[in-house]
Write an enzyme that holds these catalytic residues in place. Structure first.
Site, mmCIF file in Angstrom:
data_model
loop_
_atom_site.group_PDB
_atom_site.id
_atom_site.type_symbol
_atom_site.label_atom_id
_atom_site.label_comp_id
_atom_site.label_asym_id
_atom_site.label_seq_id
_atom_site.Cartn_x
_atom_site.Cartn_y
_atom_site.Cartn_z
ATOM 1 N N HIS A 23 0.866 -1.181 0.000
ATOM 2 C CA HIS A 23 0.000 0.000 0.000
ATOM 3 C C HIS A 23 0.903 1.232 0.000
ATOM 4 O O HIS A 23 1.318 1.731 1.033
ATOM 5 C CB HIS A 23 -0.918 -0.027 1.224
ATOM 6 C CG HIS A 23 -1.978 1.030 1.198
ATOM 7 N ND1 HIS A 23 -3.319 0.755 1.389
ATOM 8 C CD2 HIS A 23 -1.920 2.361 0.982
ATOM 9 C CE1 HIS A 23 -4.017 1.873 1.307
ATOM 10 N NE2 HIS A 23 -3.175 2.870 1.059
ATOM 11 N N GLU A 218 -11.002 3.523 7.309
ATOM 12 C CA GLU A 218 -9.789 4.233 7.709
ATOM 13 C C GLU A 218 -10.142 5.314 8.721
ATOM 14 O O GLU A 218 -9.500 5.434 9.750
ATOM 15 C CB GLU A 218 -9.118 4.839 6.472
ATOM 16 C CG GLU A 218 -7.816 5.590 6.772
ATOM 17 C CD GLU A 218 -7.165 6.189 5.528
ATOM 18 O OE1 GLU A 218 -7.775 6.084 4.434
ATOM 19 O OE2 GLU A 218 -6.072 6.756 5.652
#
Ligand SMILES: [Zn+2]
Length: 361
Positions: A23, A218
């Site tokens: 990521h 998130e």
């Protein structure tokens, strides 16, 4: 955060560990020094003329108030990256930075529609990045794949253009021999644009055999996480809020969906209250597959070794971290034969490292 001379023995060992970064945002990996040179070459104005003065503008401080503020830093970066040579350069430099800390394979992601203009179509954006990554492979032996991001605040038309480019470049068999487009992601402000608005793209990707990941959970609750899981994503970007929904937590464990964790990124975006409050250790103990990643090494001012060190501070032993780096290989968007090759090479390298006497801070 690098600088081998200031490193503890533990940090040196973590730097030497073979790693993957699953990521990693291309634009968020920009070096401050490169930003200055790109601006100068393009007659673009930045708020400062030296790297030291510019750094506070291009990095997200620990005092950052929200993901929104975090994303605002990118507004300074985007204008620098609207041509082939800039993109090729930063992709190449990312490989160099990865090689400096033994990241052997990086999956780099970006939203081509953020760089594209009328005379610079998304296809050329992708080609420029692939050129930089190919040169990076030749010079630094860092293998890579590209994940194309759809962007939550973009129009359906813009995302359709990004998806068309993704389809055109997607080659599941590219593997380790040359960088290629390997998957899809959805990025941007999840509070204002829920995952389900983009369900069609995930459905199409699934039908075409394009592996998908999705930024979710998130900053806000578990709705976007739940949506991503229902859309059959292969991995989850962050998923920090997963503990708020026990049923979903069980499902993630049962389906073995790995989380792409960015510890320091989560602290900076206020996704968690503090480093100590980060749930990564609890995820690990609960049996959630986790991977450690940089997210935005440039604008956070970290590298992956720093993230492994942060995990050590949260209770992970060196052996556990070596296990995580090895297990990350299983989650790469690569053909199984390539994963097997990489796994064997990681195992051999980790075995060599473990033979050395382990020194702790
Ligand atoms: Zn991200």
């Amino acid at each position: 955060m690098s600088g081998a001379e200031r490193e503890t023995p533990m940090e040196s060992e973590l730097r030497a560990l073979p790693k993957t970064d699953l990521h990693c945002h291309l634009d968020g990996s920009l070096r401050v020094e490169t930003a200055l040179e790109l601006a100068a070459g393009r007659k673009l104005k930045l708020p400062a003329d030296t790297a030291d003065e510019l750094r506070p503008f291009l990095t997200v401080a620990p005092t950052c108030a929200s993901l929104k503020e975090f994303l605002d830093v990118f507004q300074l970066i985007y204008p620098l990256l609207r041509d082939s040579s800039a993109l090729e350069r930063i992709a190449y430099e990312l490989c160099e930075d990865c090689s400096a800390e033994n990241i052997r394979h990086v999956e780099v992601r970006f939203a081509p529609l953020l760089q594209a203009r009328s005379k610079f179509p998304p296809e050329e954006v992708i080609e420029a990045v692939l050129r930089g990554l190919s040169r990076g492979l030749a010079d630094f032996e860092v293998t890579s794949g590209v994940i194309i991001c759809l962007f939550r605040s973009h129009s359906a038309r813009e995302n359709a253009a990004a998806f068309r480019a993704l389809k055109r470049f997607f080659k599941p068999g590219n593997g380790l021999s040359s960088p290629g487009v390997v998957g899809m992601d959805l990025a941007g402000d999840e509070a204002r644009h829920p995952t389900m608005e983009f369900a069609d793209f995930f459905d199409q990707a699934r039908r075409l055999g394009i592996p998908a990941t999705c930024h979710a959970g998130e900053v806000v609750g578990t709705e976007n996480l739940k949506a991503a899981i229902s859309l059959d994503v292969r991995r989850i970007g962050h998923g920090t809020h997963l503990f708020e929904d026990e049923q979903l937590l069980d499902e993630v464990i049962r389906r073995r969906v790995p989380l792409e964790v960015g510890i320091t990124s989560n602290v900076r975006t206020k996704s968690v209250r503090s480093l100590r409050a980060h749930p990564v250790r609890r995820f690990f103990e609960a049996g959630v597959p986790i991977t450690l990643n940089t997210d935005d090494r440039g604008i956070i001012g970290i590298d992956l070794t720093h993230e492994y060190r942060a995990a050590a501070e949260l209770g992970f032993s060196f052996e556990e971290l070596a296990g995580l780096s090895l297990a990350s290989v299983d989650h790469l968007f690569l053909p199984e034969a390539d994963r097997r090759r990489l796994r064997a090479s990681f195992q051999a390298e980790i075995a060599r490292l473990k033979k050395k006497p382990l020194r702790r801070p």
